[in-house]
Design a protein around this motif. Structure first.
Motif, PDB file in Angstrom:
ATOM      1  N   SER A 173     -13.341   4.253  -4.909  1.00 47.99           N
ATOM      2  CA  SER A 173     -13.754   2.921  -5.358  1.00 47.99           C
ATOM      3  C   SER A 173     -12.718   2.310  -6.302  1.00 47.99           C
ATOM      4  O   SER A 173     -12.371   1.126  -6.182  1.00 47.99           O
ATOM      5  CB  SER A 173     -15.118   2.989  -6.044  1.00 47.99           C
ATOM      6  OG  SER A 173     -15.078   3.868  -7.154  1.00 47.99           O
ATOM      7  N   SER A 174     -12.185   3.106  -7.252  1.00 42.55           N
ATOM      8  CA  SER A 174     -11.194   2.536  -8.171  1.00 42.55           C
ATOM      9  C   SER A 174      -9.894   2.220  -7.446  1.00 42.55           C
ATOM     10  O   SER A 174      -9.182   1.274  -7.808  1.00 42.55           O
ATOM     11  CB  SER A 174     -10.932   3.489  -9.338  1.00 42.55           C
ATOM     12  OG  SER A 174     -10.259   4.652  -8.913  1.00 42.55           O
ATOM     13  N   LEU A 187      -9.663   0.953  -4.503  1.00 43.21           N
ATOM     14  CA  LEU A 187      -9.854  -0.388  -3.943  1.00 43.21           C
ATOM     15  C   LEU A 187      -9.608  -1.462  -4.990  1.00 43.21           C
ATOM     16  O   LEU A 187      -8.998  -2.500  -4.719  1.00 43.21           O
ATOM     17  CB  LEU A 187     -11.276  -0.525  -3.379  1.00 43.21           C
ATOM     18  CG  LEU A 187     -11.563   0.235  -2.078  1.00 43.21           C
ATOM     19  CD1 LEU A 187     -13.057   0.146  -1.729  1.00 43.21           C
ATOM     20  CD2 LEU A 187     -10.719  -0.329  -0.929  1.00 43.21           C
ATOM     21  N   GLN A 188     -10.074  -1.209  -6.214  1.00 42.52           N
ATOM     22  CA  GLN A 188      -9.869  -2.175  -7.295  1.00 42.52           C
ATOM     23  C   GLN A 188      -8.389  -2.330  -7.632  1.00 42.52           C
ATOM     24  O   GLN A 188      -7.927  -3.441  -7.937  1.00 42.52           O
ATOM     25  CB  GLN A 188     -10.642  -1.735  -8.539  1.00 42.52           C
ATOM     26  CG  GLN A 188     -12.161  -1.766  -8.359  1.00 42.52           C
ATOM     27  CD  GLN A 188     -12.889  -1.185  -9.560  1.00 42.52           C
ATOM     28  OE1 GLN A 188     -12.278  -0.596 -10.455  1.00 42.52           O
ATOM     29  NE2 GLN A 188     -14.196  -1.347  -9.599  1.00 42.52           N
ATOM     30  N   TYR A 189      -7.648  -1.215  -7.588  1.00 39.30           N
ATOM     31  CA  TYR A 189      -6.209  -1.271  -7.879  1.00 39.30           C
ATOM     32  C   TYR A 189      -5.400  -1.774  -6.686  1.00 39.30           C
ATOM     33  O   TYR A 189      -4.204  -2.037  -6.808  1.00 39.30           O
ATOM     34  CB  TYR A 189      -5.697   0.121  -8.263  1.00 39.30           C
ATOM     35  CG  TYR A 189      -6.142   0.611  -9.616  1.00 39.30           C
ATOM     36  CD1 TYR A 189      -5.869  -0.104 -10.776  1.00 39.30           C
ATOM     37  CD2 TYR A 189      -6.827   1.825  -9.746  1.00 39.30           C
ATOM     38  CE1 TYR A 189      -6.264   0.360 -12.023  1.00 39.30           C
ATOM     39  CE2 TYR A 189      -7.224   2.300 -10.999  1.00 39.30           C
ATOM     40  CZ  TYR A 189      -6.941   1.560 -12.127  1.00 39.30           C
ATOM     41  OH  TYR A 189      -7.329   2.031 -13.362  1.00 39.30           O
TER      42      TYR A 189
END
Length: 466
Positions: A115-116, A118-120
């Motif tokens: 999930s992180s 995807l954010q990065y």
């Protein structure tokens, strides 16, 4: 109590994998044999965890990246061998403990999960810097979990301290671990290598191998910036972290193989370890302070003023007054001034004024040093803990004069191009700018001016203080 039982440096050339090399891997057989030797040693140790530090996962300027999912997958499809794949379980408790200890030491870590990621805007995957060394390990030993770390562009002392956090986390977790520092040495060993040849390549490789063999940690940290930068390496930061994880030991490196067949240095080492009361971390801190004092004392007035200006601003949030050591020449003259910051040979900020905007050169330096550290839009603001890593230079400009293309000399003159309200400036004598065409093209690009537009050219000279 847990322990890191062995440390290794390993390269990661995909071509060494038979499915990728398709016969070419035979040209670096010594490296391949050494990697298998490491695999046999690890199989004999039977660790429950392999900690691997790589250059090729998610790379952050201000943080170390740690894969924090329950498992991680990767393959060599980028190198035409998707069938070479690894799917590994992550040692989650140890990973969490490393993050916990690094946070206590105020070392920023980026936890990378699906999930992180995807954010990065990145992929959550095992990179080739980890896959290639672990390919050999998996041929001899399979029953382990992994801690997958990508070093960050942090100050090298912080990377060393992060290694100390890894050591403490292992000891407090009752884990049996081994440590692999993944990284290639110089990429500039030959004319037909992946990058342009540099004589610094061979110099760096010989130096780093010799220092590790002798257990000279301070020497590793004091390799000349130019040598490191020009060598085009990707392993040194992995080594900084590895050395931190060795803190409290006297170590000696044993070179198992070194080859530069494809223009890249591949070094495989293991280490003999002996417990010691020597506090290498504090030795590094004291050595750094001593070198900093020597550096400041040997600086000329212009460079010292720039460094002290940014330091004062970061500490107190205000501009400093002109100090007593500033000479009359710097207090009575007016001129445009550029202040440049470099970190380990790489640009970290550069801001300047073409014409004077304040009452004297001293004030111009004070203001522009702060702007270079705080307001260069290409970089994040300089942190206080970076100051000792920075090298400053100050360029004092002569008044620009209108010039023709034929009058330019990129080694002697800086250039300004103007078209309407648009302008671009380039300082003289910059590395990689060897022709008038290169100089003008870069200046036009900086000014967002098309080469088809009508534009005016001005030249100027600088007095450069380093």
């Amino acid at each position: 109590m847990g322990k890191i039982y062995a440390f290794y440096t390993m390269p990661h050339p995909p071509i060494i994998i038979p499915e990728v090399g398709r016969g070419e891997e035979k040209k670096i057989k010594e490296t391949s044999d050494a990697c298998y030797k490491v695999a046999k040693e690890i199989a004999h140790i039977k660790p429950d965890t392999i900690i691997i530090v790589t250059p090729h996962g998610p790379l952050f300027r201000d943080a170390v990246a740690i894969s924090a999912g329950e498992n991680i997958y990767g393959n060599l499809s980028k190198f035409g061998a998707a069938q070479v794949e690894l799917n590994l379980d992550i040692n989650v408790p140890l990973t969490e403990k490393i993050i916990e200890y690094s946070e206590k030491e105020k070392i920023l870590s980026a936890e990378i999960t699906k999930s992180s990621a995807l954010q990065y805007g990145i992929k959550y995957e095992l990179d080739h810097g980890a896959i290639v060394p672990l390919y050999f390990i998996n041929k001899k030993f399979l029953n382990y979990k992994v801690v997958h770390i990508t070093y960050g562009m942090l100050p090298k002392i912080q990377l060393y301290k992060f290694g100390m956090c890894i050591k403490k986390a292992v000891e407090d977790s009752n884990m049996k671990a081994v440590f692999i520092a993944s990284g290639d040495l110089s990429h500039k060993l030959t004319e037909d290598g992946p990058y342009e040849y540099s004589s610094y390549g061979e110099k760096f490789d010989k130096e780093i191998i010799s220092l590790l063999k002798n257990g000279d940690v301070l020497g590793v940290f004091n390799i000349d910036h130019t040598t490191v930068e020009e060598a085009g390496e990707c392993g040194l930061r992995s080594y900084y972290i590895m050395l931190g994880a060795m803190n409290g030991y006297d170590m000696k490196g044993n070179l198992l193989a070194y080859e530069g067949t494809f223009g890249v240095g591949y070094g495989v080492m293991n280490f003999s370890m002996k417990e010691s009361n020597k506090d290498t971390y504090n030795q590094l801190i004291e050595d750094k302070k001593k070198r900093m004092i020597q550096k400041v004392e040997s600086m000329d007035t212009y460079v010292r003023l720039a460094r002290e200006s940014l330091t004062h601003y970061l500490m107190y949030g205000e501009y400093m007054d002109i100090p007593d050591y500033a000479k009359d020449e710097i207090k009575k003259c007016k001129s445009g001034v550029f202040v440049s910051l470099k970190k380990e040979g790489r640009l970290r900020g550069c801001i300047g004024t073409i014409f004077p905007t304040t009452e004297n050169v001293a004030t111009e330096i004070i203001r522009n040093a702060v702007a270079a550290g705080e307001r260069d839009p290409r970089f994040s603001p300089v942190r206080e803990d970076e100051l000792e890593e920075l090298d400053f230079s100050v360029d004092v400009l002569t008044e620009p004069q209108e010039a023709s293309r034929e009058e330019l000399d990129p080694k002697k003159y800086g250039v300004i191009v103007r078209s309407g309200f648009k302008s671009g400036l380039l300082l003289p004598n910059l590395e990689g700018v060897d022709t008038v065409k290169q100089q003008l093209d870069i200046a036009l690009q900086k000014g967002n001016i098309s080469s088809d537009e009508n534009y005016m050219i001005e030249k100027f000279e600088v007095i450069r203080h380093r």
